[in-house]
Design a protein around this motif. Structure first.
Motif, mmCIF file in Angstrom:
data_model
loop_
_atom_site.group_PDB
_atom_site.id
_atom_site.type_symbol
_atom_site.label_atom_id
_atom_site.label_comp_id
_atom_site.label_asym_id
_atom_site.label_seq_id
_atom_site.Cartn_x
_atom_site.Cartn_y
_atom_site.Cartn_z
ATOM 1 N N ILE A 561 51.660 36.184 46.560
ATOM 2 C CA ILE A 561 50.291 36.667 46.019
ATOM 3 C C ILE A 561 50.382 35.646 44.548
ATOM 4 O O ILE A 561 50.986 36.050 43.603
ATOM 5 N N GLY A 594 46.619 41.463 47.060
ATOM 6 C CA GLY A 594 45.742 40.265 47.356
ATOM 7 C C GLY A 594 46.155 39.650 48.695
ATOM 8 O O GLY A 594 46.720 39.961 49.411
ATOM 9 N N ASP A 596 47.579 36.973 51.102
ATOM 10 C CA ASP A 596 48.768 36.013 50.970
ATOM 11 C C ASP A 596 48.300 34.649 50.865
ATOM 12 O O ASP A 596 47.563 34.093 51.176
ATOM 13 N N ALA A 629 45.641 38.074 41.717
ATOM 14 C CA ALA A 629 46.115 39.266 42.111
ATOM 15 C C ALA A 629 45.843 40.568 41.165
ATOM 16 O O ALA A 629 45.505 40.424 40.181
ATOM 17 N N ASP A 659 48.100 41.508 51.497
ATOM 18 C CA ASP A 659 49.493 41.958 50.957
ATOM 19 C C ASP A 659 49.425 43.163 50.244
ATOM 20 O O ASP A 659 48.360 43.092 49.405
#
Length: 667
Positions: A561, A594, A596, A629, A659
């Protein structure tokens, strides 16, 4: 094949020699596909394996005839990707693969035609097809040439995919092939397979006869369910000659139970979706043929009025879909998406049927006929459904009253797993509903539990008479031993009653599983080191300590991320749902979240949620591939179950690889 991720993200280019010319405005042939196409496509069962060949295709045509599928309405035998060589010939024509199709495509089409069936083929509206080892020649820039070739081979159906499209406008690409097909003079059903990315339901009515509304289906409950729910929303756009296509059937491929496959087939049928068998019919079970050949369900799909069934109610994962039929009847599907049993009902008034003293109900799977005074009720198992044809009936009294009987346990929240915690009692409820005008009598209910557990009725379990339009319920206390081992255990309900139209007692049974979880976690744990209670994912499986990739397990690579790599966490894809047992012992969940890095796309848009039982305790709001992120911290104190949820951002779930880096729970 139509893997959406293999298209390029390139800027729009000029085709071949150079200039994009607007296609002529010729509508597709309006007299084709007046009911949803029915047939077969090999992709879901073979992909590009060696067993996709001439002998297989001919064998499917034979089975259509010998097993009665042709008589049931299945007509098209279609081949998918990998039928051609990787390069065109010196004249620019597509060349059949000499090993797979040693006698050429025309010979196979002729064989299919000799059986009284029709033949379909595949290519892509791009420079290459979607096969993930480089693809085969696509139709972009070769529309007229390929259409003429297909017509010369006797093709009756074209599936036109969306890979390697070089960023060229979708309306242009598909309209260009439509005009090329029409120019051949041959009647060819045109299937647009652009995965719903450009909302084809809004513009493709005069371009193709059907259009994909979603990404690819896979042979799993979560995939089928998410696709069905997306397609349900588009009922107003379907009709004779222009159908919403939620992708091919997975019935018989082995990834779902027969209960789930019946729900799958019922959903596709009431949604007026194309019924294209995706299983290798040389290998399927007798139960698969029984599902695929249910002519009463098929008749709903093929009804000439051509309406897609609409959802008139959706509460807690229980759906009611209704489809008006050409003779004035209504087709009804009561559908339970949940992992727990439930009871669903609908009234004749909701169906648009009024002023009758009684109604005839035909159960299309049980193949029984009953009567109702105006309501329909069904006890639905987990992932189960009930499908009916309902009609006004002046002679309703000739049929026995409709009676539904089932059992359900208390749940943490609507749609929750039925969980039994050791040492804690459970409450179950059995119900018998008489929807008819005539009474039934001597109603007896009983409940069976696993060995070592005890059960006691806390209200009467016997009724001498159950009048019409009444329900008889019994509550039961189930005691789970403090030392109950973890696992899934059956809880069954048994019912008997006497009907005025039956000489012998009528027996009904229902069964479901209850889950005894293992011990709650202690201390601070990486969630990926724990065993989840259940998981669903919008694309491929939920990945442990890796990002979500394609449909195979373990194909995603490390979680990354915004340049940071995480050794621990979960890789999901919207819509996703992962549950863990917390046992009222945990306090918080933390993670970095976040899209990927390797899957970031302009369409990547999701939201993350954390739930403590029925309470939402965290909501990220929209998260795109362009966002930094985010740090997640959610309080889950007192939760029996912690739920991690990813929703798509409202623009479809393409490239929604979400993710959960360094995902931890503190207990």
């Amino acid at each position: 094949m139509d893997l959406r991720r293999w298209r390029t993200a390139a800027v729009a280019t000029l085709i071949a020699a150079g200039t994009l010319v607007t296609p002529q405005a010729h509508a597709q042939k309006p007299d084709l596909a007046l009911t949803p196409p029915m047939g077969f496509n090999n992709w879901n069962s073979t992909h590009c394996r060696n067993d996709f060949n001439e002998d297989m295709v001919k064998g499917i045509a034979d089975i259509f005839v010998t097993k009665g599928l042709k008589d049931a309405g299945y007509e098209y035998v279609n081949i998918d990707d990998c039928w051609a060589l990787p390069e065109r010939d010196v004249n620019g024509d597509l060349v059949p693969h000499p090993t797979r199709f040693p006698h050429g495509i025309k010979a196979v089409a002729d064989y299919v035609h000799s059986k009284g069936l029709k033949f379909g083929i595949y290519t892509s509206a791009g420079t290459k097809t979607c096969e993930n080892n480089g693809g085969f020649p696509g139709g972009l820039g070769h529309e007229e040439q390929d259409a003429k070739l297909f017509a010369s081979w006797g093709v009756d159906y074209l599936k036109y995919d969306n890979c390697n499209n070089q960023g060229v406008d979708a309306k242009y690409r598909y309209t260009k092939m439509r005009d090329a097909l029409n120019a051949t003079g041959r009647e060819i059903v045109f299937s647009l397979c652009e995965w719903g990315e450009n909302k084809p339901w809004e513009w493709a009515k005069d371009v193709g006869h059907l259009w994909r509304t979603t990404g690819d289906i896979t042979d799993s409950w979560s995939s089928m369910l998410s696709i069905a729910k997306r397609n349900m929303e588009l009922a107003d756009f379907a009709g004779p000659g222009h159908w919403n296509d939620p992708d091919m059937l997975e019935v018989g491929n082995g990834g779902m139970t027969d209960v789930e496959y019946r729900s799958h087939f019922s959903l596709w049928s009431i949604m007026a979706a194309p019924l294209l068998i995706g299983a290798d019919l040389r290998k399927v079970t007798p139960e698969t043929f029984e599902i695929l050949e249910n002519r009463e369900v098929i008749a709903v799909n093929q009804d000439e009025l051509g309406l897609q069934g609409k959802v008139i109610r959706n509460e807690g994962g229980t759906h009611v879909l209704v489809k008006p039929l050409s003779n004035g009847d209504r087709a009804v599907l009561l559908f339970n998406e949940n992992d727990s049993a439930t009871t669903a009902s609908v009234t004749a008034q909701e169906l648009g049927l009024t002023t009758a003293t009684g109604y005839k109900i035909r159960d299309l799977w049980a193949r029984t006929t009953t009567h109702t005074a105006g309501s329909i009720s069904a006890a639905l198992p987990p992932h189960g459904s009930a499908m009916y044809r309902v009609s006004k009936a002046n002679d309703w009294y000739r049929y026995p009253p409709a009676v539904a009987a089932g059992a359900s346990g208390e749940l943490l929240y609507p749609g929750a797993l039925p969980i039994a915690q050791p040492g804690k009692p459970l409450t179950y409820t059995t119900s018998v509903t008489n929807s008819g005008r005539l009474p039934v009598s001597l109603v007896q209910a009983s409940l069976t539990v696993p060995a070592g557990w005890t059960v006691k009725a806390t209200t009467p379990s016997f009724a001498a008479v159950l009048a019409g339009q009444k329900t008889f319920t019994t509550t039961w206390q189930v005691n789970v031993p403090a030392g109950a081992a973890p696992g899934k255990f059956p809880v069954g309900a048994h019912f008997t009653f006497h009907s005025p139209h039956e000489n012998n007692p009528v027996t009904r049974q229902s069964s479901a599983e209850v889950l005894v979880p293992g011990a709650a976690p202690k201390g601070e744990n990486f969630v990926s080191d724990l065993k989840w209670l259940r998981s669903t994912n919008g694309w491929g499986p939920v990945e442990v300590d890796a990002t979500n990739g394609e449909t195979a397990a373990g194909d995603g690579g490390p979680i990354t991320i915004r340049g940071e790599v995480f050794a621990k966490g979960l890789g999901t894809h919207a819509p996703a749902h992962v549950e863990y047992y917390a046992g009222n012992a945990c306090s918080k969940v933390t993670a970095t979240i976040g899209i990927d890095d390797r899957k970031v796309n302009a369409q990547s848009l999701v939201s993350y949620q954390v739930w403590a039982d029925a309470t939402k305790v965290y909501d990220s709001g929209p998260v795109s591939g362009a966002d930094a992120a985010k740090s997640l911290e959610a309080t889950v104190s007192g939760a029996t179950v912690v739920r991690l949820v990813v929703l798509d951002g409202g623009n479809g779930n393409t490239n929604d690889h979400a993710d959960w880096g360094d995902l931890k729970i503190t207990c």
